[in-house]
Design a protein around this motif. Sequence first.
Motif, mmCIF file in Angstrom:
data_model
loop_
_atom_site.group_PDB
_atom_site.id
_atom_site.type_symbol
_atom_site.label_atom_id
_atom_site.label_comp_id
_atom_site.label_asym_id
_atom_site.label_seq_id
_atom_site.Cartn_x
_atom_site.Cartn_y
_atom_site.Cartn_z
ATOM 1 N N ALA A 51 -3.814 -12.307 6.740
ATOM 2 C CA ALA A 51 -2.983 -12.715 5.596
ATOM 3 C C ALA A 51 -3.686 -12.496 4.256
ATOM 4 O O ALA A 51 -3.049 -12.090 3.271
ATOM 5 C CB ALA A 51 -2.568 -14.176 5.749
ATOM 6 N N GLY A 52 -4.996 -12.740 4.217
ATOM 7 C CA GLY A 52 -5.746 -12.574 2.966
ATOM 8 C C GLY A 52 -5.648 -11.154 2.428
ATOM 9 O O GLY A 52 -5.605 -10.934 1.208
ATOM 10 N N ASP A 53 -5.606 -10.160 3.336
ATOM 11 C CA ASP A 53 -5.456 -8.761 2.916
ATOM 12 C C ASP A 53 -4.031 -8.486 2.407
ATOM 13 O O ASP A 53 -3.832 -7.694 1.483
ATOM 14 C CB ASP A 53 -5.714 -7.814 4.100
ATOM 15 N N TYR A 54 -3.050 -9.155 3.032
ATOM 16 C CA TYR A 54 -1.654 -8.799 2.752
ATOM 17 C C TYR A 54 -1.159 -9.331 1.400
ATOM 18 O O TYR A 54 -0.307 -8.720 0.768
ATOM 19 C CB TYR A 54 -0.751 -9.272 3.908
ATOM 20 N N VAL A 55 -1.707 -10.485 0.963
ATOM 21 C CA VAL A 55 -1.238 -11.003 -0.333
ATOM 22 C C VAL A 55 -1.662 -10.083 -1.480
ATOM 23 O O VAL A 55 -0.978 -10.005 -2.506
ATOM 24 C CB VAL A 55 -1.705 -12.460 -0.597
ATOM 25 N N GLU A 56 -2.752 -9.358 -1.270
ATOM 26 C CA GLU A 56 -3.182 -8.415 -2.309
ATOM 27 C C GLU A 56 -2.138 -7.309 -2.486
ATOM 28 O O GLU A 56 -1.849 -6.882 -3.613
ATOM 29 C CB GLU A 56 -4.542 -7.820 -1.938
ATOM 30 N N ALA A 57 -1.550 -6.880 -1.354
ATOM 31 C CA ALA A 57 -0.515 -5.834 -1.437
ATOM 32 C C ALA A 57 0.701 -6.327 -2.223
ATOM 33 O O ALA A 57 1.325 -5.571 -2.979
ATOM 34 C CB ALA A 57 -0.103 -5.403 -0.030
ATOM 35 N N MET A 58 1.030 -7.612 -2.062
ATOM 36 C CA MET A 58 2.172 -8.172 -2.820
ATOM 37 C C MET A 58 1.930 -7.998 -4.323
ATOM 38 O O MET A 58 2.788 -7.551 -5.067
ATOM 39 C CB MET A 58 2.328 -9.682 -2.533
ATOM 40 N N TRP A 59 0.727 -8.397 -4.719
ATOM 41 C CA TRP A 59 0.377 -8.328 -6.149
ATOM 42 C C TRP A 59 0.368 -6.877 -6.624
ATOM 43 O O TRP A 59 0.880 -6.558 -7.707
ATOM 44 C CB TRP A 59 -0.995 -8.988 -6.360
ATOM 45 N N MET A 60 -0.210 -5.992 -5.804
ATOM 46 C CA MET A 60 -0.293 -4.573 -6.192
ATOM 47 C C MET A 60 1.100 -3.986 -6.465
ATOM 48 O O MET A 60 1.273 -3.180 -7.384
ATOM 49 C CB MET A 60 -0.968 -3.771 -5.076
ATOM 50 N N MET A 61 2.080 -4.386 -5.649
ATOM 51 C CA MET A 61 3.444 -3.853 -5.850
ATOM 52 C C MET A 61 3.959 -4.177 -7.252
ATOM 53 O O MET A 61 4.645 -3.369 -7.873
ATOM 54 C CB MET A 61 4.400 -4.465 -4.811
ATOM 55 N N LEU A 62 3.609 -5.377 -7.734
ATOM 56 C CA LEU A 62 4.130 -5.784 -9.044
ATOM 57 C C LEU A 62 3.315 -5.209 -10.206
ATOM 58 O O LEU A 62 3.682 -5.383 -11.363
ATOM 59 C CB LEU A 62 4.179 -7.316 -9.148
ATOM 60 N N GLN A 63 2.215 -4.509 -9.904
ATOM 61 C CA GLN A 63 1.418 -3.899 -10.982
ATOM 62 C C GLN A 63 1.806 -2.439 -11.211
ATOM 63 O O GLN A 63 1.247 -1.778 -12.096
ATOM 64 C CB GLN A 63 -0.093 -3.990 -10.696
ATOM 65 N N GLN A 64 2.755 -1.919 -10.434
ATOM 66 C CA GLN A 64 3.157 -0.510 -10.579
ATOM 67 C C GLN A 64 4.100 -0.343 -11.775
ATOM 68 O O GLN A 64 4.693 -1.310 -12.244
ATOM 69 C CB GLN A 64 3.866 -0.026 -9.304
#
Length: 374
Positions: A259-272
């Motif tokens: 889960a710790g790895d996956y929340v980073e992907a959530m944030w990355m999506m919103l930085q595009q």
Amino acid sequence: ATENDSSNVGSGSGSGSHTVNGSATPDCKIALITGITGQDGSYLTEFLLNKGYEVHGLIRRSSNFNTQRINHIYIDPHNAHKARMKLHYADLSDASSLRRWLDTIRPHEVYNLAAQSHVAVSFEIPDYTADVVATGALRLLEALRSHITATGRTHVKYYQAGSSEMFGSTPPPQSENTPFHPRSPYAASKCAAHWYTVNYREAYGIFACNGILFNHESPRRGENFVTRKITRAVGRIKIGLQNKLFLGNLQASRDWGFAGDYVEAMWMMLQQEKADDYVVATEESHTVEEFLEVAFGYVGLKWKDHVVIDKRYFRPAEVDNLKGDSSKARKVLGWKPRVGFEQLVKMMVDEDMELAKREKVLVDAGYMDAQQQP
Ligand code: NDP
Ligand code: GDR
């Protein structure tokens, strides 16, 4: 333990002046998270606080405190000037609360993680599941749309917690182009939430992303999901507090990440620059039986000596095989998982061994019953 009376929002929090550890930082980003008390909510909050965000979480009323996963970062409301994480009562079934907190908090990013997230339970409470998972997402999107219209805050970004369960019986590997074939009320509701999100992006130009996340686990995983149920049992069996573990279908295969790895992907999506939808997965799949092998084997036990198959844990319709193709997220976001399958299982067993040792002290002292299974 905290009182959690939800009163640590400064009365002036709509003014644009926000506090970080006591000092006003008008430029800091503000995130609003639904489902902050859940597994992902707790990791995402830690991640965003580390990035300097002010984090507001919506919590629902429950008869017991439900903030165990975030207590370690909670600051008592009486010291509210020091708090960068703030909690507010709301519910995805209550549209007015969603609009009110959007207007008050004025977030830059909204993460919709709240859900009745248990697939098997969704067969028992389908109507409620649809109300929270599908209509709840629609309520939040609609609250966001009217908030943006009223305030002109067109820069607000929205993340929707989509699921690999939406693929259901469509064979792997599953990518953004794979058709959905949901196999439960939960999965069908997540499909609706997915398309509501696409629709609000297309119809109103809202920056709204769907993360289609495959299973992700951690020591904070709810205890009635299969991975945590297994690692809790391993700890308790090893320490002598439990003997049997009752499970359902051991042949289902899942793409399990951390889960710790996956929340980073959530944030990355919103930085595009552009809003889009992304599959997030390890691209490796293992059966429940393989999970058992690694978890029991790690502490020198044989799972076959303890596991009993119980029909009650079989589902009316099963999802047999999930294995993601996350090449788009890897290429566009630059995301990749850091924790592999064996490392994940061992991390969970290690934590649950420690938990079982603490339980044993309480049981031996007569402060707690040695329940067979949580
Ligand atoms: P959890 O079940 O751990 O957390 C769910 C959160 O939603 C909790 O904070 C819960 O509150 C809250 N919640 C439930 N009902 C309501 C409601 N009516 N109003 C407001 N809040 C509510 O889930 P995870 O953290 O594991 O998952 C986060 C999201 O990601 C969920 O939407 C899930 O469906 C989705 N997802 C999860 C995956 C996974 O493998 N973990 C994979 C793909 C998608 P409370 O603490 O009070 O129960
Ligand atoms: P899942 O997770 O349904 O994939 O949904 P869960 O851990 O509940 O089940 C995984 C697989 O294990 C089988 N299984 C059991 N499951 C549970 N819970 N309890 C048992 O005793 C048991 N025995 C066997 C299941 O049949 C299934 O095949 C999770 C949730 O986090 C969702 O919210 C999320 O969307 C998906 O992952 C991706």
